[in-house]
Scaffold this motif. Structure first.
Motif, short mmCIF file in Angstrom:
data_model
loop_
_atom_site.label_atom_id
_atom_site.label_comp_id
_atom_site.label_asym_id
_atom_site.label_seq_id
_atom_site.Cartn_x
_atom_site.Cartn_y
_atom_site.Cartn_z
N MET A 101 26.76 10.48 9.88
CA MET A 101 27.76 11.54 9.97
C MET A 101 27.67 12.39 8.71
SD MET A 101 31.88 11.34 10.46
CE MET A 101 32.06 10.33 9.03
N ASN A 102 27.80 13.68 8.90
CA ASN A 102 27.73 14.64 7.81
C ASN A 102 29.06 14.69 7.07
OD1 ASN A 102 27.49 16.90 6.20
ND2 ASN A 102 26.85 18.26 7.82
N LYS A 103 29.04 14.39 5.78
CA LYS A 103 30.27 14.38 4.98
C LYS A 103 30.87 15.78 4.85
CE LYS A 103 30.36 10.03 3.67
NZ LYS A 103 31.43 9.11 3.85
N LYS A 104 30.07 16.83 5.06
CA LYS A 104 30.56 18.20 4.95
C LYS A 104 31.14 18.69 6.27
CE LYS A 104 27.44 19.38 1.23
NZ LYS A 104 26.40 20.28 0.74
N MET A 105 31.19 17.84 7.26
CA MET A 105 31.73 18.19 8.56
C MET A 105 33.22 18.49 8.42
SD MET A 105 31.74 15.76 11.97
CE MET A 105 30.02 15.94 12.32
N THR A 106 33.67 19.50 9.15
CA THR A 106 35.10 19.82 9.13
C THR A 106 35.86 18.89 10.08
OG1 THR A 106 34.99 21.41 10.95
CG2 THR A 106 34.58 22.26 8.71
N PHE A 107 37.16 18.88 9.91
CA PHE A 107 38.01 18.09 10.79
C PHE A 107 37.81 18.53 12.24
CE2 PHE A 107 41.97 17.70 13.15
CZ PHE A 107 42.22 16.35 13.03
N GLU A 108 37.78 19.83 12.45
CA GLU A 108 37.65 20.38 13.80
C GLU A 108 36.30 19.99 14.43
OE1 GLU A 108 40.76 22.45 11.65
OE2 GLU A 108 38.68 22.10 11.12
N GLU A 109 35.24 20.05 13.65
CA GLU A 109 33.92 19.64 14.16
C GLU A 109 33.90 18.16 14.52
OE1 GLU A 109 31.10 22.77 11.65
OE2 GLU A 109 31.65 20.85 10.75
N MET B 172 36.48 16.31 15.36
CA MET B 172 37.30 16.08 16.56
C MET B 172 36.56 16.51 17.82
SD MET B 172 40.12 14.53 16.07
CE MET B 172 40.89 14.87 17.63
N THR B 173 35.83 17.60 17.75
CA THR B 173 35.04 18.06 18.89
C THR B 173 34.00 17.02 19.26
OG1 THR B 173 35.40 20.38 18.37
CG2 THR B 173 33.49 19.86 19.73
N LYS B 174 33.29 16.52 18.26
CA LYS B 174 32.26 15.51 18.49
C LYS B 174 32.90 14.22 19.03
CE LYS B 174 28.11 13.74 18.14
NZ LYS B 174 27.12 14.04 19.15
N LEU B 175 34.02 13.84 18.49
CA LEU B 175 34.72 12.63 18.95
C LEU B 175 35.14 12.79 20.41
CD1 LEU B 175 35.82 9.85 18.26
CD2 LEU B 175 37.84 10.95 17.31
N LEU C 169 27.53 4.86 20.63
CA LEU C 169 28.57 5.88 20.70
C LEU C 169 29.89 5.37 20.12
CD1 LEU C 169 27.90 7.34 24.26
CD2 LEU C 169 27.59 8.54 22.08
N PHE C 170 30.20 4.12 20.41
CA PHE C 170 31.43 3.53 19.88
C PHE C 170 31.38 3.49 18.36
CE2 PHE C 170 34.00 -0.03 18.40
CZ PHE C 170 35.21 0.28 18.98
N GLU C 171 30.25 3.11 17.82
CA GLU C 171 30.09 3.05 16.37
C GLU C 171 30.26 4.44 15.75
OE1 GLU C 171 26.98 1.26 13.07
OE2 GLU C 171 26.31 1.53 15.12
N GLU C 172 29.61 5.43 16.34
CA GLU C 172 29.73 6.80 15.83
C GLU C 172 31.16 7.30 15.98
OE1 GLU C 172 27.74 11.24 16.36
OE2 GLU C 172 27.11 9.62 17.70
N GLY C 173 31.77 7.02 17.11
CA GLY C 173 33.16 7.44 17.34
C GLY C 173 34.13 6.80 16.36
N SER C 174 33.90 5.54 16.05
CA SER C 174 34.77 4.85 15.08
C SER C 174 34.66 5.51 13.71
CB SER C 174 34.39 3.38 14.98
OG SER C 174 34.67 2.72 16.19
N ALA C 175 33.45 5.86 13.31
CA ALA C 175 33.25 6.53 12.02
C ALA C 175 33.92 7.91 12.03
CB ALA C 175 31.76 6.65 11.71
N LEU C 176 33.79 8.63 13.12
CA LEU C 176 34.43 9.95 13.22
C LEU C 176 35.95 9.83 13.19
CD1 LEU C 176 32.13 11.57 15.90
CD2 LEU C 176 32.45 12.40 13.56
N ALA C 177 36.48 8.82 13.87
CA ALA C 177 37.93 8.62 13.87
C ALA C 177 38.43 8.31 12.46
CB ALA C 177 38.31 7.50 14.84
#
Length: 71
Positions: free
Chosen positions: A1-9, A11-14, A34-42
């Motif tokens: 996951m990109n640390k420079k990602m915005t909150f909105e980006e 949430m869209t990916k999630l 996907l679950f692993e990526e989603g958990s990190a995004l959350a």
């Protein structure tokens, strides 16, 4: 996951990940990924919200403290 990602980006990916997982069309391996990526995004989104809440509290406290001095 990109640390420079915005909150909105994030949430869209999630939301995209949730949609893919809810479709039931993904393999078990893909679903786990996907679950692993989603958990990190959350977690990322939660951290962003916590930071925003802290800033709002600080601004509110500063405003209240300033208002008391003026009174």
């Amino acid at each position: 996951m990109n640390k420079k990602m915005t909150f909105e980006e994030a949430m869209t990916k999630l939301n995209e990940i949730v949609g893919r997982m809810e479709s039931g069309n993904e393999s078990l391996e893909t679903s786990l990924s996907l679950f692993e990526e989603g958990s990190a995004l959350a977690a990322f989104c939660y951290g962003k919200l916590q930071n925003a809440e802290q800033k709002i509290k600080q601004i509110t406290e500063m405003k209240e403290a300033g208002g008391e001095k003026d009174a």
